[in-house]
Design an enzyme around this catalytic site. Sequence first.
Site, PDB file in Angstrom:
ATOM      1  N   ASN A   1      -8.365   2.228   9.939  1.00 14.57           N
ATOM      2  CA  ASN A   1      -7.968   1.919  11.365  1.00 14.57           C
ATOM      3  C   ASN A   1      -8.481   2.611  12.456  1.00 14.57           C
ATOM      4  O   ASN A   1      -9.093   1.922  13.536  1.00 14.57           O
ATOM      5  CB  ASN A   1      -6.429   2.256  10.885  1.00 14.57           C
ATOM      6  CG  ASN A   1      -5.582   1.777  12.063  1.00 14.57           C
ATOM      7  OD1 ASN A   1      -4.410   1.503  11.774  1.00 14.57           O
ATOM      8  ND2 ASN A   1      -5.670   1.414  13.097  1.00 14.57           N
ATOM      9  N   THR A   2      -8.304   3.773  12.555  1.00 12.93           N
ATOM     10  CA  THR A   2      -8.548   4.779  13.736  1.00 12.93           C
ATOM     11  C   THR A   2     -10.080   4.418  14.376  1.00 12.93           C
ATOM     12  O   THR A   2     -10.316   4.337  15.330  1.00 12.93           O
ATOM     13  CB  THR A   2      -8.506   6.319  13.463  1.00 12.93           C
ATOM     14  OG1 THR A   2      -7.161   6.339  12.823  1.00 12.93           O
ATOM     15  CG2 THR A   2      -8.542   7.071  14.745  1.00 12.93           C
TER      16      THR A   2
ATOM     17  N   GLY B   1      -7.474   9.551   9.532  1.00 12.54           N
ATOM     18  CA  GLY B   1      -7.731   9.672  10.786  1.00 12.54           C
ATOM     19  C   GLY B   1      -8.800  10.545  11.037  1.00 12.54           C
ATOM     20  O   GLY B   1      -9.294  11.114  12.301  1.00 12.54           O
TER      21      GLY B   1
ATOM     22  N   LYS C   1       0.933  -1.319   0.089  1.00 10.28           N
ATOM     23  CA  LYS C   1      -0.104   0.016   0.024  1.00 10.28           C
ATOM     24  C   LYS C   1       0.813   1.264  -0.074  1.00 10.28           C
ATOM     25  O   LYS C   1       1.830   1.517   0.871  1.00 10.28           O
ATOM     26  CB  LYS C   1      -0.899   0.054   1.260  1.00 10.28           C
ATOM     27  CG  LYS C   1      -1.929   1.126   1.217  1.00 10.28           C
ATOM     28  CD  LYS C   1      -2.594   1.707   2.509  1.00 10.28           C
ATOM     29  CE  LYS C   1      -2.612   2.802   2.652  1.00 10.28           C
ATOM     30  NZ  LYS C   1      -3.182   3.355   4.011  1.00 10.28           N
TER      31      LYS C   1
ATOM     32  N   ALA D   1      -9.293   5.267   4.132  1.00  9.34           N
ATOM     33  CA  ALA D   1      -8.875   6.604   5.032  1.00  9.34           C
ATOM     34  C   ALA D   1     -10.214   7.562   5.100  1.00  9.34           C
ATOM     35  O   ALA D   1     -10.939   7.595   4.249  1.00  9.34           O
ATOM     36  CB  ALA D   1      -7.724   7.355   4.547  1.00  9.34           C
ATOM     37  N   GLY D   2     -10.173   7.959   6.481  1.00  6.08           N
ATOM     38  CA  GLY D   2     -11.241   9.040   6.603  1.00  6.08           C
ATOM     39  C   GLY D   2     -12.764   8.478   7.122  1.00  6.08           C
ATOM     40  O   GLY D   2     -13.633   9.119   7.261  1.00  6.08           O
TER      41      GLY D   2
END
Lengths: 322, 253
Positions: free
Chosen positions: B203-204, B154, B93, B181-182
């Site tokens: 992830n976050t 994040g 990635k 993401a996001g």
Amino acid sequence: MADVTVIGAGVAGLWAAWACAQAGLTPRLLDRTGPPGPHGCSWWAGGMLAPFCEGAVAEPAIVTHGQTAATAWAEVTEVTHRGSLVVALERDRGELDRFARRTEGHETLTNTVQDLEPDLPGPRSALHFPAESHLDPRRALADLVAALAERGVAIERTSATPQDIAGPVIDARGLAAALPGLRAVRGEMLVLRAPDIHLTRPIRLLHPRHPLYIVPRADSVYMLGATQIESADRRGVSARAILELLSAAYALDPRFAEAEVLETGADLRPAFADNVPRVIRRGRVLHLNGLFRHGYLMAPALAQQAVACLTTGQKGDLVHED
Amino acid sequence: MRSFYGVTLSSPLMLGTAQYPSPAVLQEAFRASGASVATVSLRREGGQGQAFWDIIRALGVHILPNTAGCHSAREAITTAQMARELFETNWIKLEVIGHADTLQPDPFGLLEATEALAADGFEVFPYTTEDQVLAARLLEAGAQVLMPWGAPIGSGLGLNNRYGLRTLRAAFPDVPMVIDAGLGLPSHAAEALELGFDAVLLNTAVAQAGDPAAMARAFGLAAQAGALARAADPMAPRDMAQPSTPVIGKAWL
């Protein structure tokens, strides 16, 4: 003749020896490097006794047992009972609300932060954890060594391992014990002297990328910590860690820019997969390990459980059979 | 589901492995979610993250190493080479960060690194914006998968530019795409799959939830729900109200 041999004179081993002595046993205390110093990760700790704050991410066992730490430590060293503060920059206000939802034992301060810490410039709101405490880790280690010496327990410098020793053994060697499932988590910290700044209790800055805590010590000295990296890298502090810790401190109080950098430190914390410390019983050997970032918070309770296991066979919640 | 360099995934959910309270919680989150891919970073570990990487390997899912934290093509290429050796996979990635605050990708560095890595046999998953021109260039450079962002890393904002993402999806109907993401909520994941994206990576939102395992499960279910809905050919929105039960013959006057 000793009743039990403790190997490792970091915070876990010292507490194990001390708990043995308190229980009327005669311990021997061995360490391959001698008395506590920069070679052990206990040396680089922050010294916060903050079970409630840690509860934001740690398992409940840390919150429960951690609450006994301040009283236990106060018997051997000076403990400052002034609570702790958790703050966030205005932009990250949401982080503070989230931290509040995930922790107990706090009150929300709105426009009264400076009543507690008059010298803290920025934040208008904070969480105050009145029942938390802190200590100076290096002084605490020295005081424990002295208390043990008074009981006739000296630290013998030898690189013996549990196999070399007859009778009951408490193995508190940290990563050197190389237990299955034990891993290293790197941490980096800074020590500054900032005579312009007068903070009296630990302050945590919640930040989405660079969380920081600042622990005040005597003589305008402040400990800034700490990174948490899944790595066994033993090199010194990285430029990035310094940059991040100092930037966060600067954002909290720009006067930190004028501080004198006294020390940088990097070391490895031993941890199990759940980041909760364990007493692992393997025949005549008890392994005390995996204190992660909770060495000072958890060593007293872990040592108590080890000694109870040794003397009465009682199996506390931190005791595992191998 | 479109395949990723020949690999068909068992679940449209990919999870990151950073920021969990502990490895034990991370393992639980993977179990609860059924995620099929784990991303892992190695930039900051100085090559000494063996114990943690063993935990990731033991998850039994596909490993997608990333170049998180790299700010130039050269850094990203070096990190990718290290990752290939460590994880014995050609998957990478590719993150080349262009802006420290928004963490948005540097399109120029990304293109340069994609070209170099693809030529070197890597199977590149470029983390990109929803820009269509850049997407075309990345595909020309050898990428066969795209990872457009939902919102800055994040931020938890969800799909920031639905129009742009929808056009990107329509422009390259055969290219497998992951919204990366996001994402902050399971509904964001469902929406991404409903729009026709093949998977989501986050992830976050899971790692920093109060109960990461429960949140991971919610994301897994939502991504599946979105994929099912997409395959079921959803109705188009209408301005005209249409009662699902006819009113003719009833005493409605």
